[in-house]
Structure formats: structure tokens, C-alpha cells
Scaffold this active site. Structure first.
Site, mmCIF file in Angstrom:
data_model
loop_
_atom_site.group_PDB
_atom_site.id
_atom_site.type_symbol
_atom_site.label_atom_id
_atom_site.label_comp_id
_atom_site.label_asym_id
_atom_site.label_seq_id
_atom_site.Cartn_x
_atom_site.Cartn_y
_atom_site.Cartn_z
ATOM 1 N N GLU A 54 52.193 35.446 34.528
ATOM 2 C CA GLU A 54 52.791 34.378 33.714
ATOM 3 C C GLU A 54 54.254 34.155 34.080
ATOM 4 O O GLU A 54 54.720 33.016 34.200
ATOM 5 C CB GLU A 54 52.673 34.742 32.223
ATOM 6 N N PHE A 80 41.764 41.883 37.069
ATOM 7 C CA PHE A 80 42.239 43.206 37.472
ATOM 8 C C PHE A 80 41.233 43.751 38.477
ATOM 9 O O PHE A 80 40.065 43.966 38.149
ATOM 10 C CB PHE A 80 42.355 44.125 36.248
ATOM 11 N N ARG A 82 41.911 46.422 41.110
ATOM 12 C CA ARG A 82 42.050 47.792 41.611
ATOM 13 C C ARG A 82 42.997 48.553 40.689
ATOM 14 O O ARG A 82 44.060 48.068 40.351
ATOM 15 C CB ARG A 82 42.616 47.757 43.033
#
Length: 134
Positions: A54, A80, A82
Site C-alpha cells: 500500500e 504471500f 514465501r
């Protein structure tokens, strides 16, 4: 609002973000993964990734929109990919679309080995003024 007001202090400082590059076409942010940014399993908290996505998109979008007004995020989708326990991460934001009323930015976060650890996109609304917000 000046770029320096957005890229220093407050939440940016709390997360430990360092801006390496900030232009209307590209924003690069680095930070160190540290225990206070972990979730209970000892890995980087997903909220940090979403916050960096963001922040990077918003800074680039605001720089591009310039003195025409303000930009505000209306959608943030962050994946997400890793788990990371330690080290330094780098986020690179670039525009996908910049229109009259909205912008779409993509952000990729990599580790020091160049592996993609998170990826997100942020849609931002271009506003002539932020007076009517909140």
C-alpha cells in the site's frame, strides 16, 4: 502533502522502511525483517507485506498525480508466497494503469536472493481534494 512527509515518520518509521527510489514511475523500498514484525510462528507478518504494498503504490501514485489533488487506496490485494524469518526485503512498485479517475499499481517483494516472497496490487482513486474524506 510533500513526498518527505509521506516517506518519513509515523508508520513508515515503525516498520523501518527505507526509500531507495521514489519517482512517479517506480518506487523501491527496503526493510529488515525483525522479531517485532513477526507473526506468532516467527515469520514476517502478512500485514507488513500488505502495508508495504500500500505504501509503495500510494507514494508512486501520489507523485504521478502531483498537484492535481490526492490519491487514496480503494483496494489492496496482497498475496504471500514465501515465508521469511530474517534478512532484508525489497519492494518495487510500478504502475499498471494510470487514468483520469483511478490508478492501478503492482508491487513485487523479493528477498536478497531475488526470490519473490509477496506480490500485490493496489487500486487508488484520484481525488481533486481529500477534504471530503473521513
Amino acid at each position: 502533502m510533500e513526498k518527505s512527509e509521506v516517506t518519513t515518520g509515523g508508520f513508515v518509521t515503525l516498520l523501518g522502511l527505507e526509500f531507495q527510489e521514489s519517482t512517479p514511475d517506480r518506487v523501491v523500498i527496503r526493510w529488515r525483517v525483525r522479531p517485532e514484525l513477526h507473526q506468532p510462528y516467527g515469520i514476517q507478518h502478512g500485514g507488513v507485506y500488505a502495508s508495504v504494498v500500500e505504501t509503495a503504490a500510494s507514494v508512486g501514485a501520489a507523485m504521478w498525480f502531483g498537484d492535481r489533488g490526492n490519491v487514496v487506496g480503494v483496494s489492496n490485494h496482497t498475496d504471500f508466497l514465501r515465508a521469511v524469518r530474517e534478512g532484508e526485503l525489497t519492494a518495487v512498485a510500478s504502475p499498471v494503469h494510470r487514468g483520469r479517475s483511478q490508478q492501478l499499481w503492482q508491487v513485487e517483494i523479493t528477498d536478497t536472493a531475488g526470490r519473490l516472497v509477496s506480490r500485490g496490487q493496489v487500486r487508488l482513486q484520484n481525488l481533486p481534494s481529500a477534504e471530503q474524506l473521513g
